[in-house]
Design a protein around this motif. Structure first.
Motif, short mmCIF file in Angstrom:
data_model
loop_
_atom_site.label_atom_id
_atom_site.label_comp_id
_atom_site.label_asym_id
_atom_site.label_seq_id
_atom_site.Cartn_x
_atom_site.Cartn_y
_atom_site.Cartn_z
N HIS A 4 -5.86 -7.76 1.14
CA HIS A 4 -4.75 -8.66 1.45
C HIS A 4 -5.05 -9.28 2.81
N ALA A 9 -6.50 -2.06 0.99
CA ALA A 9 -6.03 -0.84 0.32
C ALA A 9 -7.23 -0.21 -0.39
N LEU A 19 -4.34 2.62 3.55
CA LEU A 19 -4.19 1.25 4.00
C LEU A 19 -4.87 1.14 5.35
N LEU A 42 -1.45 -5.53 -5.21
CA LEU A 42 -0.51 -5.86 -4.13
C LEU A 42 0.21 -7.15 -4.48
N GLY A 46 2.49 -8.71 0.43
CA GLY A 46 1.93 -7.48 0.98
C GLY A 46 2.98 -6.43 1.27
N HIS A 48 4.70 -4.71 -1.40
CA HIS A 48 4.71 -3.73 -2.49
C HIS A 48 3.30 -3.50 -3.01
N MET A 49 3.02 -2.25 -3.36
CA MET A 49 1.71 -1.88 -3.87
C MET A 49 1.89 -1.10 -5.17
#
Length: 73
Positions: A4, A9, A19, A42, A46, A48-49
């Motif tokens: 991201h 990640a 992370l 993701l 950026g 929520h994963m």
């Protein structure tokens, strides 16, 4: 692994997700599963994963809100 603009990640064979910031420092660590991580996704912001692991677990994390959702398939 997924990238991201804000961070990287990285999932391991031991079920952990790290992370890392742009300098490579670990900013957060998640113990997702005892088996390997298959995929990390993701959202564009950026915040929520989503993570799926070899044992069928799918988990969604709110990286800054502390939200968590679990499902097993």
């Amino acid at each position: 692994m997924t990238v991201h603009d804000k961070f990287l990640a990285l999932g391991t064979h031991y079920g952990k997700v790290y992370l890392l910031d742009v300098q490579g420092n670990i900013t957060q660590k998640f113990d997702v599963s005892p088996v390997k991580i298959n995929q990390i996704s993701l959202d564009e912001s950026g915040e929520h994963m989503g993570v799926c692991s070899e044992d069928g677990k799918v988990q969604v994390f709110g990286l800054y809100s502390g939200e968590e959702f679990h499902e097993t398939f």
